[in-house]
Design a protein around this motif. Sequence first.
Motif, PDB file in Angstrom:
ATOM      1  N   ASP A   1       0.799  -1.222   0.151  1.00  0.00           N
ATOM      2  CA  ASP A   1      -0.329  -0.294   0.025  1.00  0.00           C
ATOM      3  C   ASP A   1       1.164   1.635   0.150  1.00  0.00           C
ATOM      4  OD1 ASP A   1      -2.148  -1.761   0.406  1.00  0.00           O
ATOM      5  OD2 ASP A   1      -2.444  -0.676   2.531  1.00  0.00           O
TER       6      ASP A   1
ATOM      7  N   ASP B   1      -2.022  -9.617  -8.322  1.00  0.00           N
ATOM      8  CA  ASP B   1      -2.902  -8.719  -7.560  1.00  0.00           C
ATOM      9  C   ASP B   1      -2.078  -7.331  -7.555  1.00  0.00           C
ATOM     10  OD1 ASP B   1      -4.830  -7.522  -5.993  1.00  0.00           O
ATOM     11  OD2 ASP B   1      -3.073  -7.422  -4.472  1.00  0.00           O
TER      12      ASP B   1
ATOM     13  N   ARG C   1      -3.307  -4.175  -8.860  1.00  0.00           N
ATOM     14  CA  ARG C   1      -3.329  -2.469  -8.475  1.00  0.00           C
ATOM     15  C   ARG C   1      -2.284  -1.506  -9.553  1.00  0.00           C
ATOM     16  NH1 ARG C   1      -1.897  -3.532  -2.462  1.00  0.00           N
ATOM     17  NH2 ARG C   1      -2.963  -1.120  -2.391  1.00  0.00           N
TER      18      ARG C   1
END
Length: 511
Positions: free
Chosen positions: A243, A285, A289
């Motif tokens: 993140d 993934d 993203r």
Amino acid sequence: MGASGGKLRLVLGDQLSSGLSALAGLDPSADTVLMAEVAEEATYVPHHPKKIAILFSAMRHFAEELERRGVRVRYTRLDDPNNSGSILGEIDRAIEDLAPSSVVATECGEWRLQSALEGWRGSVPLEILDDDRFIASRAAFAAWAEGRKQLRMEYFYREMRRKTGLLMRDDGTPEGGQWNFDKENRQPPDMGLFRPTPPLAIEPDSITSEVIGLVRDRFPDHCGSLDGFAFGVTAEEAERCADAFFEDRLPLFGDYQDAMLTGEPVLYHALLSQYLNAGLLDPLDLCRRAEAAWRDGHAPLNAAEGFIRQILGWREYVRGVYWLKMPDYAETNFLNAHRPLPEFFWTGETDMNCLRQCIGQTLRDAYAHHIQRLMVIGNFALLAGLSPKAVCAWYLCVYADAYEWVELPNTHGMALFADGGVLGSKPYAASGKYIDRMSDYCRGCRYDPKKPVGPDACPYNYLYWDFLDRNAETLSGNPRMAMIYRSMSRMAPEKRQAMAQDSDKFLEALT
Ligand SMILES: Cc1cc2nc3c(=O)[nH]c(=O)nc-3n(C[C@H](O)[C@H](O)[C@H](O)COP(=O)(O)OP(=O)(O)OC[C@H]3O[C@@H](n4cnc5c(N)ncnc54)[C@H](O)[C@@H]3O)c2cc1C
Ligand code: SF4
């Protein structure tokens, strides 16, 4: 103790994914998961202590998580007095104690362990399943490679883009009208002008602290520091690190992908490979993203495409090459390089500032970014004619993300050209000029990157020409090397001789 008759499901240290094929269909009332910290895996090369610590701690956390979900885990700690010291030994012990009906495993990442597992003959059947955490299976890569004269990453990458639909338009063309924005991704560092947000540091919890103590006690002779351990050790922590990367660093990832700056080991890189390779993050993934960050206007296309290419392209491609070419791949030595590794690879103590910085950082952090690995350390090893086996063993030791399937093609093939061009069409050889352009290292160096010969000349300069000279017979026929060999032929013989002499002197002193 597990109920006899259930399956024994093996989970290795780099298989810490809840969706692992060996865990599919697990019956908690009958099956047992086997995990083991074994000396053989920790010492087949003397791994960096931070690498051992991240793996053992991540394994312990993964086992705890399974147990929380009601799964029975047989976990052997390194200091267990009954620990047999090897994965196969631990399988045998578990069979004796639990009498399972069969053993289920996911294929191993490294050829060494995979062939040992395939050769194992136990009292119960062994089923080895594909590792479907990769985007391309080994079979799919082999099918792509079939009949091709050259296995170029770029063409594999395009096929992967088409297959996954990543950064593709509805009409089947790539977003932005081109497949690759690499030319935009070579900006030198704006010296002192930018300071990227540092990567997220994770505070060690009690499990990690205990593991750090264990590693300190058990592997005192392994090179590298345990101080400042700040890696995540669970999927949740790895996600938080991802993140932070997408938020803070992805937007400039492309522009400064090749830049190097003193005191900034990570710059805009992801620092995620140690999680990906252990199974704590999912590669597809991460690619999705990155694409979403571009579609949302958070990151430019050159950043998102550059990042996706590293994972969807390079990471999958090197794994494909590894399994296609092993075990012979590791034995080639196309440039006949045999010089032993200089001592400073283990200390960082050298007057060459670029190497001092990159090796010093590696021994401290178990991390260096791609250009530091390729164009500083790897380039030096190539120019100095260091033995591929010695160099590959070093790379396998010192990085937290190092597993042979990814380390070997990158080092043996990309950095050292020891495979004769399976991976790259020409050696990544460069003089000090490249390092001077892409970093601030030369400013703090006792050598001068502009001088070709003499006691103050940058060793990369004379070594570069001497490398070309030494390998002329092997390399001058390569069409991509023709121009550089033409320049060399125009060089004054005295200059060539002076460079050869300086190289001889330097290389002699090296060993
Ligand atoms: C000589 C040499 C040895 C290397 N050894 C390893 C190794 O042991 N393990 C390893 O994971 N990578 C290795 N690499 C590739 C690359 O340097 C690292 O993946 C990268 O530096 C990891 O840092 P990052 O997460 O910040 O990557 P970023 O630069 O931010 O890239 C994002 C991701 O792309 C993937 N990636 C990027 N380049 C490559 C590549 N060439 N091959 C495979 N995956 C890639 C990684 O998963 C990485 O996390 C090596 C490269 C060289 C030149
Ligand atoms: S002058 Fe040469 S040895 Fe020194 S930092 Fe620059 S490239 Fe490295």
